[in-house]
Scaffold this motif. Structure first.
Motif, PDB file in Angstrom:
ATOM      1  N   SER A   1      -3.143  -0.837  -2.626  1.00  0.00           N
ATOM      2  CA  SER A   1      -4.021   0.165  -2.020  1.00  0.00           C
ATOM      3  C   SER A   1      -3.373   1.533  -1.959  1.00  0.00           C
ATOM      4  O   SER A   1      -2.147   1.674  -1.973  1.00  0.00           O
TER       5      SER A   1
ATOM      6  N   LEU B   1      -3.878   4.692   0.648  1.00  0.00           N
ATOM      7  CA  LEU B   1      -4.474   4.911   1.962  1.00  0.00           C
ATOM      8  C   LEU B   1      -4.227   6.347   2.418  1.00  0.00           C
ATOM      9  O   LEU B   1      -3.080   6.805   2.456  1.00  0.00           O
TER      10      LEU B   1
ATOM     11  N   GLY C   1      -8.612   3.655   0.696  1.00  0.00           N
ATOM     12  CA  GLY C   1      -8.976   3.565   2.103  1.00  0.00           C
ATOM     13  C   GLY C   1      -8.198   4.546   2.938  1.00  0.00           C
ATOM     14  O   GLY C   1      -7.762   5.595   2.459  1.00  0.00           O
ATOM     15  N   PHE C   2      -7.975   4.160   4.201  1.00  0.00           N
ATOM     16  CA  PHE C   2      -7.465   5.119   5.171  1.00  0.00           C
ATOM     17  C   PHE C   2      -6.492   4.440   6.132  1.00  0.00           C
ATOM     18  O   PHE C   2      -6.728   3.343   6.597  1.00  0.00           O
ATOM     19  N   ARG C   3      -5.424   5.166   6.435  1.00  0.00           N
ATOM     20  CA  ARG C   3      -4.457   4.703   7.433  1.00  0.00           C
ATOM     21  C   ARG C   3      -4.102   5.881   8.326  1.00  0.00           C
ATOM     22  O   ARG C   3      -3.038   6.450   8.210  1.00  0.00           O
TER      23      ARG C   3
ATOM     24  N   ASP D   1     -10.869  -0.236   1.912  1.00  0.00           N
ATOM     25  CA  ASP D   1     -10.276  -0.703   3.165  1.00  0.00           C
ATOM     26  C   ASP D   1     -10.522   0.376   4.218  1.00  0.00           C
ATOM     27  O   ASP D   1     -10.210   1.555   3.983  1.00  0.00           O
TER      28      ASP D   1
ATOM     29  N   GLY E   1       0.818  -1.203   0.000  1.00  0.00           N
ATOM     30  CA  GLY E   1       0.000   0.000   0.000  1.00  0.00           C
ATOM     31  C   GLY E   1       0.851   1.251   0.000  1.00  0.00           C
ATOM     32  O   GLY E   1       2.061   1.202   0.278  1.00  0.00           O
TER      33      GLY E   1
ATOM     34  N   ALA F   1     -10.260  10.237  -1.296  1.00  0.00           N
ATOM     35  CA  ALA F   1     -10.372   8.811  -1.598  1.00  0.00           C
ATOM     36  C   ALA F   1     -11.473   8.546  -2.613  1.00  0.00           C
ATOM     37  O   ALA F   1     -11.349   7.670  -3.481  1.00  0.00           O
TER      38      ALA F   1
ATOM     39  N   THR G   1       3.226  -1.039   3.832  1.00  0.00           N
ATOM     40  CA  THR G   1       2.801   0.264   3.328  1.00  0.00           C
ATOM     41  C   THR G   1       3.968   1.234   3.361  1.00  0.00           C
ATOM     42  O   THR G   1       4.646   1.353   4.391  1.00  0.00           O
TER      43      THR G   1
ATOM     44  N   GLY H   1      -9.559   1.872   7.631  1.00  0.00           N
ATOM     45  CA  GLY H   1      -8.580   1.927   8.707  1.00  0.00           C
ATOM     46  C   GLY H   1      -9.041   2.874   9.792  1.00  0.00           C
ATOM     47  O   GLY H   1      -9.440   4.014   9.508  1.00  0.00           O
TER      48      GLY H   1
END
Length: 326
Positions: A34, A36, A77-79, A107, A8, A64, A307, A109
């Motif tokens: 991904s 993120l 998605g998100f981290r 995804d 990611g 996103a 990631t 997160g």
């Protein structure tokens, strides 16, 4: 169980539609799994300066959504999203909508928050860690209830309440929930309820600094993985383990690059060379060395989901090409 590698990118969202779309398309073309986004809201000023944290120009959920609109296979998605910055029911609807519009490429997160100065600047109470982590668990309950069938009825003890309705829309599939953190309480929660556990440095000080990397040395990370294994019990083999490689340098000069990192990070990585080279959040070497390191770390810790920062997207791409899916 050995999960195949996936990779990611951590994005700071860019500052224009073109930057976001170009970045997303390039990430997809290079084979990343991904893209993120982070969850920060403040512009320049004393709050983020106190936290020693870089500025994020645009909000993560709209960014996103745009990235999903211009790609076909890239997971977005998100981290991670800080649950204290979002009403859980509103967040559930936004995420379900994003999953629907991306045709199942989401995804999720989630984190318990950690930047004390950001909370203060936004007028949000910065509760003690145990309360924030418990609220994170209650938010996961709301999301799963809204994504499922029937009436939602979650009555938490830390300000999370959702009842008397069914969540709509429903996600296309079953978007995985990631919980990220660096301390034992949040990792134990992740082990019990998350699909993906994201291992982070411990930012208990509320700001970026040398204490974070020192909390995540090779030995301490092994202890964290063992804790997750014990807390997860029978479900451990079904969980994917993610690690953020915040300090990635693709180079033939391993020792030179490692020696330069403490100064380049403002003293954040003030560690002996041997500890620095084996630090789970550090990757230094040529493509072959990094690939060997990732295989070894998967065997030692179980990390299959790696990631890297968006700034490393191009230099790290040969690693992705060589290891993805293996």
């Amino acid at each position: 169980m050995v999960h195949p590698f996936r990779f990611g990118l951590m994005s700071r969202s860019g500052n224009s539609a073109k930057a976001i779309t170009d970045h997303a398309k390039r990430a997809e073309a290079l084979g990343y799994h991904s893209l993120l986004y982070n969850d920060h809201y403040l512009g320049p000023g004393p709050a983020m300066a106190e936290a020693h944290h870089p500025i994020q120009e645009v909000a993560p959920i709209p960014a996103a959504t745009l990235a999903a609109a211009v790609t076909d296979t890239l997971v977005i998605g998100f981290r991670v999203l800080c649950v204290d910055y979002h009403n859980p029911v509103v967040l559930a609807k936004e995420l379900a909508t994003l999953d629907l519009l991306s045709e199942g490429r989401l995804d999720i997160g989630l984190g318990a928050g950690w930047i004390a100065a950001e909370y203060a600047a936004m007028g949000i109470a910065f509760d003690r860690p145990g309360v924030r982590i418990a609220r994170l668990g209650e938010t996961v309950e709301v999301l799963r209830a809204c994504f499922g069938e029937g009436q939602v009825d979650v009555r938490g003890t830390h300000g999370v309440h959702a009842s008397g309705f069914e969540g709509v829309p429903k996600p296309v599939g079953n978007p995985p929930i990631t919980i990220g953190g660096g301390g034992p309480k949040v990792l134990s929660l992740a082990a019990r309820v998350a699909d993906i556990v994201a291992f982070n440095i411990n930012n208990a000080t509320g700001k970026l600094g040398p204490d974070g990397p020192r909390s995540a040395t090779a030995a301490l990370t092994k202890e964290k993985v063992d804790l997750v294994r014990a807390a997860a019990g029978d479900r451990f083999d079904d969980i994917q383990l993610e690690i953020g490689s915040y300090f990635t340098v693709v180079t033939d000069d391993v020792e030179g690059a490692a020696a330069a990192l403490p100064a380049q990070t403002g003293g954040m990585l003030d560690l002996p060379l041997s500890e620095l080279l084996e630090h789970p959040h550090v990757l230094i070497g040529d493509v072959s060395r990094i690939c060997d390191t990732l295989v070894e770390r998967r065997e030692r810790y179980g990390f299959n989901y790696v990631t890297v920062r968006e700034a490393d997207m191009e230099s790290f791409a040969p690693v992705v090409e060589r290891l993805v899916g293996k």
